[in-house]
Scaffold this active site. Structure first.
Site, mmCIF file in Angstrom:
data_model
loop_
_atom_site.group_PDB
_atom_site.id
_atom_site.type_symbol
_atom_site.label_atom_id
_atom_site.label_comp_id
_atom_site.label_asym_id
_atom_site.label_seq_id
_atom_site.Cartn_x
_atom_site.Cartn_y
_atom_site.Cartn_z
ATOM 1 N N GLU A 1 0.932 -0.929 0.260
ATOM 2 C CA GLU A 1 0.217 -0.212 -0.084
ATOM 3 C C GLU A 1 0.631 1.374 -0.213
ATOM 4 O O GLU A 1 0.567 2.563 0.638
ATOM 5 C CB GLU A 1 -1.063 -0.586 1.110
ATOM 6 C CG GLU A 1 -1.883 -0.853 1.355
ATOM 7 C CD GLU A 1 -3.100 -1.240 2.066
ATOM 8 O OE1 GLU A 1 -3.110 -0.460 2.840
ATOM 9 O OE2 GLU A 1 -3.596 -1.736 2.515
ATOM 10 N N ASN B 1 2.391 -4.831 -3.092
ATOM 11 C CA ASN B 1 1.070 -5.276 -2.961
ATOM 12 C C ASN B 1 0.129 -3.808 -2.873
ATOM 13 O O ASN B 1 0.748 -3.222 -2.026
ATOM 14 C CB ASN B 1 0.562 -6.065 -2.067
ATOM 15 C CG ASN B 1 -0.612 -6.958 -1.795
ATOM 16 O OD1 ASN B 1 -1.492 -7.160 -2.848
ATOM 17 N ND2 ASN B 1 -1.525 -6.894 -0.722
ATOM 18 N N ASP C 1 -12.439 -9.246 -1.016
ATOM 19 C CA ASP C 1 -13.983 -10.221 -0.620
ATOM 20 C C ASP C 1 -14.592 -9.411 -1.381
ATOM 21 O O ASP C 1 -14.849 -8.269 -2.290
ATOM 22 C CB ASP C 1 -13.837 -10.085 -0.080
ATOM 23 C CG ASP C 1 -12.954 -8.613 1.245
ATOM 24 O OD1 ASP C 1 -12.823 -7.669 0.985
ATOM 25 O OD2 ASP C 1 -12.329 -8.373 2.174
ATOM 26 N N HIS D 1 -10.375 -5.542 -3.031
ATOM 27 C CA HIS D 1 -11.473 -5.652 -1.517
ATOM 28 C C HIS D 1 -12.649 -5.010 -2.755
ATOM 29 O O HIS D 1 -12.843 -3.437 -3.026
ATOM 30 C CB HIS D 1 -10.807 -4.564 -0.813
ATOM 31 C CG HIS D 1 -10.138 -5.516 0.288
ATOM 32 N ND1 HIS D 1 -10.146 -7.053 0.654
ATOM 33 C CD2 HIS D 1 -8.627 -4.644 0.272
ATOM 34 C CE1 HIS D 1 -9.830 -6.546 1.175
ATOM 35 N NE2 HIS D 1 -8.177 -6.251 1.151
ATOM 36 N N GLU E 1 -6.492 -9.991 -1.636
ATOM 37 C CA GLU E 1 -7.089 -9.566 -0.359
ATOM 38 C C GLU E 1 -8.606 -10.479 -1.017
ATOM 39 O O GLU E 1 -9.292 -9.318 -0.063
ATOM 40 C CB GLU E 1 -6.609 -8.820 0.812
ATOM 41 C CG GLU E 1 -5.612 -8.820 0.799
ATOM 42 C CD GLU E 1 -4.991 -7.783 1.767
ATOM 43 O OE1 GLU E 1 -5.790 -7.178 2.051
ATOM 44 O OE2 GLU E 1 -3.562 -7.380 1.717
#
Length: 392
Positions: free
Chosen positions: A187, A228, A296, A267, A294
């Site tokens: 990030e 990432n 979702d 996400h 990651e």
């Protein structure tokens, strides 16, 4: 890279009603399973049928299907707490091939005080993975968040360089040969595609990327090293953060920085999956490897999950997908029900849609050779820097 927030609440009505938290899996007692598993999701979502009958397309798990399509894993996140829950561990054993530490690998946990390292939680996860023949993605060494105050207070270039090198080499070196991929830098981009303001970029500029990746490469030459970030596939291929990340990574690789892959966290909000294929293609073209790390999706609509995951299937150098948790109530977005299993550990429609749809896809690549997990486990310890210089 979101921390888990577990909300204590009464179980709401669920799509698959179970008397006890039993893992419901594709591939066992097909005639007795819920009718949702008999829907031909490929026809429903794409308007077509594969030549392989639906009844022959079910596989042992989504991970097994993914590997048959030439990918390395379909994984999830975990830590010692979730692995100690019998039902949660059973789902991971049955349906996932890789685990990513949700919090136990972050700086505030592994080195809360300078030179004092705590690897107890991460050791637990790695040992569990080794014992159960699962791959591991390391997460994460250099991140502006969940960062101890003593690091944030550094103003000297020389000091911060040494601190990064020591932290990265100690953590990654400890598990050399045991972890497939590492999120070395996490990030670091802002929404305009430039460098996020942090102690790392303020003191060292973009050179902190080189410092971190070179230390990681020296600590474990075999591990694949990733950068990432989030909001890199959510808004499409022209979004500034997406194009900025791709441009920087291309430049750094050309300059000899040992970046092996780009991780897109994914996400997603409901309906954003349609943006993933084109955006992921931009990122994957910028590095030797890529992965969705990651995932979702708000409300976990079957069509959204299929579209997002199939984006990785369709890109040869996309090596895997990780969903950020097993069941909804344990997600950092628990109120959005974004995962593949409900509160009773029953597979949701999105899971069965993935199994049915991807199970009918013909492999378009030779499966990558699977790394052989080591036989030795890691000894859980809380140590000082002087006793971890040999990484054990």
């Amino acid at each position: 890279m979101r921390s888990s927030i577990v909300y204590p609440f009464l179980l709401s009505p669920i799509a698959f009603s179970l008397a006890s938290p039993i893992v419901e899996r594709v591939g066992s007692n097909r005639d007795e399973r819920h009718e949702i598993f008999n829907i031909d999701w490929e026809k429903e979502l794409f308007g077509r049928n594969s030549p392989v009958p639906l009844t022959e397309r079910a596989d042992a798990s989504i991970d097994a299907i993914f590997k048959k399509l030439g990918k390395l894993y379909f994984g999830t996140c975990a830590d010692s707490g979730s692995l100690s829950q019998t039902s949660n561990a059973a789902v991971i054993m049955a349906d996932f091939g890789q685990v990513t530490p949700e919090n136990s690998g972050k700086w505030d946990t592994t080195e809360p005080s300078q030179g004092k390292f705590n690897f107890g939680g991460l050791d637990t996860l790695v040992n569990w993975a080794v014992k159960n023949n699962k791959l591991v993605r390391g997460h994460t060494t250099v991140w502006h968040s969940q960062l101890p105050g003593w690091v944030s207070a550094i103003t000297s270039k020389d000091t911060l360089t040494t601190v990064i090198q020591t932290h990265v080499s100690t953590e990654i070196g400890r598990y050399a040969g045991k972890i497939l991929q590492w999120d070395v830098v996490n990030e670091m981009f802002n929404e305009q595609g430039g460098l996020r303001s942090s102690v790392f970029s303020t003191v060292l500029g973009e050179d902190f990327v080189r410092i971190a990746f070179e230390a990681a490469k020296k600590a474990d030459p075999a591990a694949k090293l990733y950068i990432n970030d989030y909001n890199t596939v959510e808004f499409g291929s022209t979004y500034a953060k997406t194009t900025g990340m791709a441009s920087y990574v291309k430049k750094w690789i050309a300059a000899g920085i040992p970046i092996d892959g780009i991780g897109a966290q994914a996400h997603l909000a409901a309906g954003q999956a349609k943006n993933v294929p084109a955006a992921l293609a931009i990122l994957c073209a910028a590095a030797p490897q890529c992965a969705m790390t990651e995932m979702d999706i708000v409300n976990a609509a079957p069509a959204d999950y299929v579209t997002a995951v199939k984006a990785c299937v369709d890109i040869p150098n996309c090596v895997g997908v990780t969903v950020w948790g097993v069941r909804d109530p344990d997600s950092w977005r628990a109120s959005n029900n974004p995962l593949l299993f409900d509160s009773a550990y029953a597979a949701k429609p999105a899971y069965s849609a993935l199994v049915a749809t991807l199970g009918g896809v013909s492999p378009n690549a030779t499966p990558s050779p699977m790394p052989t997990p080591p036989l030795a486990s890691v000894k859980p310890t809380v140590t000082s820097a002087t006793t971890t210089s040999a990484y054990w």
